[in-house]
Design a protein around this motif. Structure first.
Motif, PDB file in Angstrom:
ATOM      1  N   ASN A   1      54.066  13.079 -34.008  1.00  0.00           N
ATOM      2  CA  ASN A   1      52.976  12.997 -33.021  1.00  0.00           C
ATOM      3  C   ASN A   1      52.556  11.543 -32.778  1.00  0.00           C
ATOM      4  OD1 ASN A   1      51.316  14.137 -31.123  1.00  0.00           O
ATOM      5  ND2 ASN A   1      49.673  14.619 -32.544  1.00  0.00           N
ATOM      6  N   GLY A   2      53.509  10.717 -32.355  1.00  0.00           N
ATOM      7  CA  GLY A   2      53.232   9.310 -32.107  1.00  0.00           C
ATOM      8  C   GLY A   2      52.687   9.071 -30.710  1.00  0.00           C
ATOM      9  N   ASN A   3      52.122   7.892 -30.508  1.00  0.00           N
ATOM     10  CA  ASN A   3      51.552   7.584 -29.188  1.00  0.00           C
ATOM     11  C   ASN A   3      52.450   6.634 -28.381  1.00  0.00           C
ATOM     12  OD1 ASN A   3      51.097   5.252 -30.664  1.00  0.00           O
ATOM     13  ND2 ASN A   3      49.047   4.889 -29.837  1.00  0.00           N
TER      14      ASN A   3
ATOM     15  N   GLY B   1      50.619  -0.555 -24.106  1.00  0.00           N
ATOM     16  CA  GLY B   1      49.301  -1.110 -23.839  1.00  0.00           C
ATOM     17  C   GLY B   1      48.232  -0.687 -24.823  1.00  0.00           C
ATOM     18  N   LYS B   2      48.639  -0.258 -25.995  1.00  0.00           N
ATOM     19  CA  LYS B   2      47.670   0.159 -27.025  1.00  0.00           C
ATOM     20  C   LYS B   2      48.319   0.020 -28.403  1.00  0.00           C
ATOM     21  CE  LYS B   2      49.075   4.897 -25.984  1.00  0.00           C
ATOM     22  NZ  LYS B   2      48.677   6.131 -25.292  1.00  0.00           N
ATOM     23  N   PRO B   3      47.505  -0.061 -29.456  1.00  0.00           N
ATOM     24  CA  PRO B   3      48.069  -0.176 -30.802  1.00  0.00           C
ATOM     25  C   PRO B   3      48.933   1.032 -31.154  1.00  0.00           C
ATOM     26  CG  PRO B   3      45.712  -0.658 -30.821  1.00  0.00           C
ATOM     27  CD  PRO B   3      46.037  -0.109 -29.462  1.00  0.00           C
ATOM     28  N   PHE B   4      49.965   0.781 -31.954  1.00  0.00           N
ATOM     29  CA  PHE B   4      50.883   1.851 -32.356  1.00  0.00           C
ATOM     30  C   PHE B   4      50.238   2.758 -33.396  1.00  0.00           C
ATOM     31  CE2 PHE B   4      54.068   3.386 -35.444  1.00  0.00           C
ATOM     32  CZ  PHE B   4      54.781   4.224 -34.606  1.00  0.00           C
TER      33      PHE B   4
ATOM     34  N   LEU C   1      48.026  -2.631 -38.643  1.00  0.00           N
ATOM     35  CA  LEU C   1      46.679  -2.219 -39.017  1.00  0.00           C
ATOM     36  C   LEU C   1      45.626  -3.091 -38.339  1.00  0.00           C
ATOM     37  CD1 LEU C   1      44.767  -0.443 -40.673  1.00  0.00           C
ATOM     38  CD2 LEU C   1      45.031  -2.067 -42.569  1.00  0.00           C
ATOM     39  N   GLN C   2      45.862  -4.398 -38.304  1.00  0.00           N
ATOM     40  CA  GLN C   2      44.883  -5.290 -37.686  1.00  0.00           C
ATOM     41  C   GLN C   2      44.734  -4.987 -36.198  1.00  0.00           C
ATOM     42  OE1 GLN C   2      42.946  -7.336 -39.644  1.00  0.00           O
ATOM     43  NE2 GLN C   2      41.748  -7.289 -37.737  1.00  0.00           N
ATOM     44  N   ASP C   3      45.848  -4.645 -35.559  1.00  0.00           N
ATOM     45  CA  ASP C   3      45.819  -4.283 -34.135  1.00  0.00           C
ATOM     46  C   ASP C   3      44.936  -3.039 -33.931  1.00  0.00           C
ATOM     47  OD1 ASP C   3      46.391  -4.430 -31.434  1.00  0.00           O
ATOM     48  OD2 ASP C   3      48.371  -3.492 -31.617  1.00  0.00           O
ATOM     49  N   ILE C   4      45.082  -2.055 -34.819  1.00  0.00           N
ATOM     50  CA  ILE C   4      44.261  -0.829 -34.736  1.00  0.00           C
ATOM     51  C   ILE C   4      42.792  -1.158 -34.960  1.00  0.00           C
ATOM     52  CG2 ILE C   4      43.780   1.398 -35.843  1.00  0.00           C
ATOM     53  CD1 ILE C   4      46.819   1.540 -36.493  1.00  0.00           C
TER      54      ILE C   4
END
Length: 844
Positions: free
Chosen positions: A477-479, A505-508, A527-530
């Protein structure tokens, strides 16, 4: 234990005529069990427990028999195999163990009364009537009950009463069903009854200690739940009525007896005018859980206890599906995320945990299967994962076919996967068996390696664990579009990270929605991106970040201290699920400090900092029209403020207590436990203590009683703690069914821990004698392990429980709980300094 013969292999019943005569005064039972069936051989056995067998006849003639109490059997020699009618005349006694046929005690206006009820799951029908007491041995039952009847009393059973002759109540013939689902009860009861759209009578029954309106909520939920299930399962409810009965003494939470569901009073009756929303949600999910079983478990039953999960996991999922349908504004799936999900993830990470499907033969081991975090919570999570994969249309089609194929019979897990898999056009069995047949779950590591986005899976452990190279078929269930639906490989590479990040265009992220049973370890870049975009995430995703980091810290894959600076980022959330995850982490920090130390004072400052803004926004008093989130968040932040010893919070709670002193039950149920506990801790006296204990004895409101338990067990007064522990064995004050909460409350109290621990060690035999036959008995070990966190307590825990390791039904629990405490002690020793330094850095 292979080689054990099932009674069903020797004799297969088709119909029972059961007569039971119960004398409440003498606590004696006399009865006759007449069983038509097919003897597969001349030497057969059926089951009994603690009975005096007076005679056994086959087709009207006496036959030789021998009672084997160790095997809980009657060995019978027949003149021939084949169709036979057995008639067994017997005597037995009412139990006081909340198993078999037993009395429940209560008071009305100071007068002591009792009602008689039953609890036959797992293997206790054999205490009520001789039978083939195994789930596969389905038969039809004609039940006749005689008792020392008083005017105005009510008797209930699985089916409607058809006549009364000479003081004997005769009930209609049941459908084909298992013995453990038979039930009856009688006494001075009140009721409310309604009818579903399809004509099923639905009733709620309770003692007259309750106000009439305390039955209304359950009646409404039960009616709408049955209507929902008939539609969702596309299969009619198979009986003429569905009675819900609150028993004053009940060992489990509730029991799905077909047509006569029995409950603890706390899970059926409630004050509609003053009950917190979370308690209403809990009661609703218990009712809908048991009613889900009327099809899944009752209409189609597991073949043997090794497939217990098939009943419980499914009902656990359906309780949320149904409540979400009938009360959509409650967003009840959030409750699943804050209760079942963390319970499953925590328990399933300890090496030695049982898998969802467990081979079991020895009856003494069957009750040990009821590990709620695995068989209920993890199993439900597996089914939620499956539902997300196949969709509701395929699930409903598969279930309809499953019920049609197996109704009034037995099934195994693979029968369900075949039905749903065929409807969905997927190999559901292959996916699900990788989760159900092996314990544990994976941590999926997501990292950028040489510019590429890579994923890998490995079993996750909290504490020492033997990595056996287990792999799972993981619904990711990845984005990002590059993420496959299912991954079974140990490692996969998804492509160039920079390109994937720019395109998305969004964090993984993976496990979006937190429906799959794994946690994620993102590398520092991901993690830092999230975290940089955490405010853009929905509430479940924010919960998931905190949940996964906490577990990774407990598994020593990251430092616990690294989570501490993140907590203020989430502290202003208005979402219950975010606050639940936030305060789960914050409360876990308490184990790193010594009570009364400078480090604890620092931690209290942190709690004040985390809660201050929300306490100011929400206040102490619930407001008309406020959101569900606000109602459910208030307890988290008020609890935090009180732990912080916030002077305004302590004074506000005291003020509320004073204003409501004439009738404390009128305090808003949302805040009542915190007000009462604050009073006992900060303004306590012997008079207050005795007044509250008297309130506990008098009240029939289960929610209020639970709040009083929370308050009284928090007393810092050693003399009052000693008085309280004296009440542990006084059933007039604390019923055995409620004792575990009292024990845990005192054990969790720093001032009471030694006294509670001394009590359970000194009086273990009394506890075993009183609740030892109960499937929840081993949870006394579990709750002890959840509190202990010092090397000294670990040594004492091992010294007391290790000699009991070979006790049937306790082996796994003891060995696992020793690991749990060992792991916690080791974590504290290695992380204590860093965690306290991190707290100091935030609050300076």
């Amino acid at each position: 234990m292979t080689g054990i013969t099932h009674a069903y292999d020797t004799f297969q019943p088709t119909h029972y005529d059961i007569f039971i005569d119960i004398n409440r005064g003498t606590k004696q039972i006399s009865g006759k069990s007449v069983i038509d069936g097919d003897a597969k051989q001349k030497d057969i056995f059926i089951q009994q427990k603690n009975m005096e067998i007076e005679s056994v006849q086959a087709d009207g003639n006496d036959v030789p028999f021998e009672v084997d109490n160790k095997k809980e059997a009657i060995n019978i020699t027949l003149p021939k195999a084949g169709e036979t009618t057995l008639a067994v005349t017997y005597k037995a006694t009412l139990t006081d163990s909340m198993m078999g046929i037993y009395p429940s005690y209560y008071e009305v206006d100071g007068v002591k009364k009792e009602i008689i009820g039953t609890q036959f799951e797992t293997t206790f029908a054999r205490q009520a009537f001789p039978s083939v007491d195994e789930p596969e041995a389905k038969a039809k039952f004609d039940l006749a009950i005689k008792f020392d009847e008083k005017p105005g009393e009510t008797i209930l059973a699985n089916m409607p009463e058809v006549r009364k002759e000479n003081g004997v109540h005769y009930f209609d013939t049941t459908v084909r069903m298992s013995t453990y689902l038979i039930a009856f009860a009688f006494g001075d009861l009140q009721s409310k009854i309604t009818t579903t759209k399809s004509g099923v009578k639905v009733g709620v029954f309770a003692t007259k200690a309750h106000k009439a309106n305390e039955l209304d909520f359950a009646l409404d939920i039960a009616k709408r739940a049955i209507e929902f299930y008939e539609d969702f399962y596309q299969t009619p409810y198979p009986l003429p009525h569905s009675w819900q009965l609150a028993l004053p003494d009940f060992s489990a939470g509730a029991m799905e007896n077909w047509g006569l569901v029995t409950y603890r009073e706390a899970y059926l009756t409630l004050d509609p005018d003053n009950t917190s929303l979370d308690t209403k949600q809990l009661v609703a999910t218990v009712i809908t859980h048991e009613l889900a079983h009327q099809w899944f478990g009752d209409l189609v039953t597991m073949k043997w206890w090794d497939d217990l999960w098939l009943n419980e996991s499914f009902a656990n999922m359906m309780e949320y599906v149904s409540v979400d349908a009938i009360e959509p504004d409650w967003h009840v799936w959030e409750m699943f995320q804050t209760s079942d999900v963390p319970a499953a993830l925590q328990r399933d990470a300890t090496d030695g945990v049982q898998s969802v499907h467990v081979d079991v033969e020895d009856p003494a081991e069957i009750d040990a299967l009821f590990d709620s975090a695995i068989v209920y919570a993890k199993g439900a999570r597996m089914l939620v994962m499956m539902r997300a994969l196949v969709g509701d249309d395929a699930l409903r089609k598969g279930l309809k076919n499953y019920f049609a194929a197996h109704q009034y019979n037995n099934a195994q897990g693979n029968d369900l996967w075949s039905a749903v898999g065929e409807a969905a056009g997927m190999d559901i069995g292959g996916i699900m068996n990788s989760w159900l047949q092996q314990p544990g779950y994976p941590v999926v590591s997501a990292s950028v390696v040489d510019g590429k986005l890579a994923l890998s899976q490995q079993q996750f452990f909290i504490g020492a664990g033997e990595d056996k190279g287990r792999q799972w078929q993981i619904p990711l269930n990845g984005n990002y579009d590059a993420v496959p639906t299912i991954v079974s490989d140990k490692t996969i590479t998804l492509g160039d990270y920079a390109e994937l990040r720019q395109a998305a265009g969004k964090p993984f992220r993976v496990n979006v929605g937190n429906n799959s049973h794994f946690i994620v370890k993102y590398d520092d870049t991901l993690l830092q991106d999230i975290l940089d975009h955490h405010e853009e995430l929905d509430a479940i995703s924010q919960l998931q970040i905190l949940q996964d980091l906490r577990l990774l810290a407990e598994g020593k894959q990251i430092s616990y201290a690294s989570i501490v600076p993140l907590l203020p980022k989430f502290a202003d959330s208005h979402s219950t699920v975010v606050n639940a995850a936030l305060y789960r982490v914050a409360n876990d920090l308490k184990k790193f400090v010594t009570p009364g130390s400078d480090e604890e004072k620092q931690l209290q400052v942190l709690f004040d900092k985390l809660s201050a803004k929300e306490v100011a926004r929400l206040g102490w008093t619930p407001k008309a029209g406020e959101s569900n989130d606000d109602q459910l968040t208030r307890p988290y932040v008020l609890n935090a403020a009180l732990y912080a010893k916030n002077a305004d919070a302590i004074a506000s709670a005291h003020d509320l207590f004073t204003k409501n002193a004439s009738d404390l039950s009128n305090l808003s149920a949302d805040i009542r436990p915190y007000v009462l506990r604050n009073e006992v801790k900060n303004y306590g006296s012997a008079d207050l203590f005795n007044n509250l204990l008297n309130e506990y004895r008098k009240s029939s409101d289960a929610s209020y009683k639970q709040d009083l338990c929370v308050a009284l067990t928090a007393t810092p007064d050693a003399k009052l703690i000693a008085e309280l522990i004296e009440k542990f064995e006084d059933a007039e004050t604390i019923k055995p069914q409620d004792l575990r909460a009292w024990y845990r409350g005192v054990l969790s109290n720093d001032e009471g821990q030694q006294a509670a621990w001394d009590w359970i060690r000194n009086d273990w035999q009394w506890l075993d004698d009183t609740v030892g036959g109960d499937m929840e008995f081993t949870t006394y070990i579990t709750v002890t392990s959840m509190v202990f966190h010092t090397p000294e307590r670990l040594a004492e825990f091992k010294a007391f429980f290790e000699p009991k390791l070979n006790t049937p039904g306790m082996t796994r629990e003891i060995s696992m709980d020793i690991k749990v405490v060992e792991t916690r002690v080791a974590l504290i020793e290695s992380e204590k300094a860093a965690v306290n330094a991190a707290v100091a850095e935030i609050v300076k």
